[in-house]
Scaffold this motif. Structure first.
Motif, PDB file in Angstrom:
ATOM      1  N   ILE A 163     -16.410 -14.166   9.123  1.00 13.24           N
ATOM      2  CA  ILE A 163     -17.844 -14.065   9.379  1.00 13.24           C
ATOM      3  C   ILE A 163     -18.615 -15.113   8.584  1.00 13.24           C
ATOM      4  N   GLY A 164     -18.313 -15.237   7.300  1.00 12.70           N
ATOM      5  CA  GLY A 164     -18.989 -16.224   6.462  1.00 12.70           C
ATOM      6  C   GLY A 164     -18.746 -17.640   6.952  1.00 12.70           C
ATOM      7  N   SER A 165     -17.518 -17.927   7.340  1.00 11.22           N
ATOM      8  CA  SER A 165     -17.190 -19.256   7.868  1.00 11.22           C
ATOM      9  C   SER A 165     -17.977 -19.547   9.136  1.00 11.22           C
ATOM     10  N   GLN A 166     -18.142 -18.554   9.980  1.00  9.92           N
ATOM     11  CA  GLN A 166     -18.917 -18.735  11.209  1.00  9.92           C
ATOM     12  C   GLN A 166     -20.393 -18.993  10.896  1.00  9.92           C
ATOM     13  N   LEU A 167     -20.925 -18.279   9.915  1.00 13.26           N
ATOM     14  CA  LEU A 167     -22.321 -18.487   9.518  1.00 13.26           C
ATOM     15  C   LEU A 167     -22.535 -19.901   8.977  1.00 13.26           C
ATOM     16  N   VAL A 168     -21.636 -20.354   8.117  1.00 15.81           N
ATOM     17  CA  VAL A 168     -21.759 -21.693   7.543  1.00 15.81           C
ATOM     18  C   VAL A 168     -21.592 -22.742   8.633  1.00 15.81           C
ATOM     19  N   SER A 169     -20.631 -22.552   9.514  1.00 16.04           N
ATOM     20  CA  SER A 169     -20.413 -23.493  10.611  1.00 16.04           C
ATOM     21  C   SER A 169     -21.648 -23.591  11.496  1.00 16.04           C
ATOM     22  N   PHE A 170     -22.258 -22.458  11.798  1.00 14.44           N
ATOM     23  CA  PHE A 170     -23.479 -22.454  12.610  1.00 14.44           C
ATOM     24  C   PHE A 170     -24.587 -23.252  11.918  1.00 14.44           C
ATOM     25  N   ALA A 171     -24.788 -22.995  10.620  1.00 13.53           N
ATOM     26  CA  ALA A 171     -25.832 -23.704   9.871  1.00 13.53           C
ATOM     27  C   ALA A 171     -25.542 -25.200   9.819  1.00 13.53           C
ATOM     28  N   ASP A 172     -24.296 -25.567   9.578  1.00 12.63           N
ATOM     29  CA  ASP A 172     -23.915 -26.977   9.537  1.00 12.63           C
ATOM     30  C   ASP A 172     -24.190 -27.648  10.881  1.00 12.63           C
ATOM     31  N   ASN A 173     -23.762 -27.029  11.953  1.00 16.10           N
ATOM     32  CA  ASN A 173     -23.948 -27.604  13.292  1.00 16.10           C
ATOM     33  C   ASN A 173     -25.424 -27.694  13.668  1.00 16.10           C
ATOM     34  N   GLU A 186     -27.331 -31.153  14.505  1.00 13.67           N
ATOM     35  CA  GLU A 186     -28.048 -31.355  15.772  1.00 13.67           C
ATOM     36  C   GLU A 186     -29.497 -31.779  15.541  1.00 13.67           C
ATOM     37  N   LYS A 187     -30.080 -31.345  14.444  1.00 16.10           N
ATOM     38  CA  LYS A 187     -31.468 -31.690  14.116  1.00 16.10           C
ATOM     39  C   LYS A 187     -31.571 -33.030  13.399  1.00 16.10           C
ATOM     40  N   GLY A 188     -30.442 -33.690  13.184  1.00 16.87           N
ATOM     41  CA  GLY A 188     -30.454 -35.021  12.602  1.00 16.87           C
ATOM     42  C   GLY A 188     -30.286 -35.094  11.098  1.00 16.87           C
ATOM     43  N   TYR A 189     -30.004 -33.973  10.465  1.00 16.50           N
ATOM     44  CA  TYR A 189     -29.801 -33.996   9.020  1.00 16.50           C
ATOM     45  C   TYR A 189     -28.449 -34.618   8.692  1.00 16.50           C
ATOM     46  N   LYS A 190     -28.393 -35.321   7.581  1.00 20.40           N
ATOM     47  CA  LYS A 190     -27.165 -35.986   7.140  1.00 20.40           C
ATOM     48  C   LYS A 190     -26.416 -35.185   6.080  1.00 20.40           C
ATOM     49  N   LYS A 200     -22.972 -30.827   1.160  1.00 21.18           N
ATOM     50  CA  LYS A 200     -21.973 -31.271   2.131  1.00 21.18           C
ATOM     51  C   LYS A 200     -22.571 -32.365   2.996  1.00 21.18           C
ATOM     52  N   THR A 201     -21.831 -33.438   3.203  1.00 19.91           N
ATOM     53  CA  THR A 201     -22.229 -34.487   4.115  1.00 19.91           C
ATOM     54  C   THR A 201     -21.848 -34.034   5.524  1.00 19.91           C
ATOM     55  N   LEU A 202     -22.800 -34.120   6.441  1.00 25.55           N
ATOM     56  CA  LEU A 202     -22.551 -33.654   7.809  1.00 25.55           C
ATOM     57  C   LEU A 202     -21.993 -34.757   8.698  1.00 25.55           C
TER      58      LEU A 202
END
Length: 71
Positions: free
Chosen positions: A13-23, A27-31, A69-71
């Motif tokens: 669950i935590g990994s999914q939450l972090v993955s969602f936030a990262d993605n 998508e919004k252009g953050y590096k 984390k660098t995206l």
């Protein structure tokens, strides 16, 4: 602040939450993306590709690390 209930940890669950936030951020252009991680959660964030930046500090009287984390 985000946490997964102790009884539900280890189920991805935590990994999914972090993955969602990262993605979402990517998508919004953050590096980069960052968080203030509880000391006990540092191993989890390291597995997600985050790195510790700086020294331990107290937030709400709990030891934390600034992580990035660098995206």
């Amino acid at each position: 602040q985000v946490a997964v209930d102790d009884s539900l940890q280890g189920k991805g669950i935590g990994s999914q939450l972090v993955s969602f936030a990262d993605n979402y951020a990517k998508e919004k252009g953050y590096k980069t993306i960052h968080c203030n991680a509880r000391k006990t959660a540092v191993p989890f964030y390291l597995k997600q590709g985050y790195k510790i930046i700086g020294e331990v500090f107290l937030e709400v009287n709990i030891p934390h690390y600034y992580m990035e984390k660098t995206l």
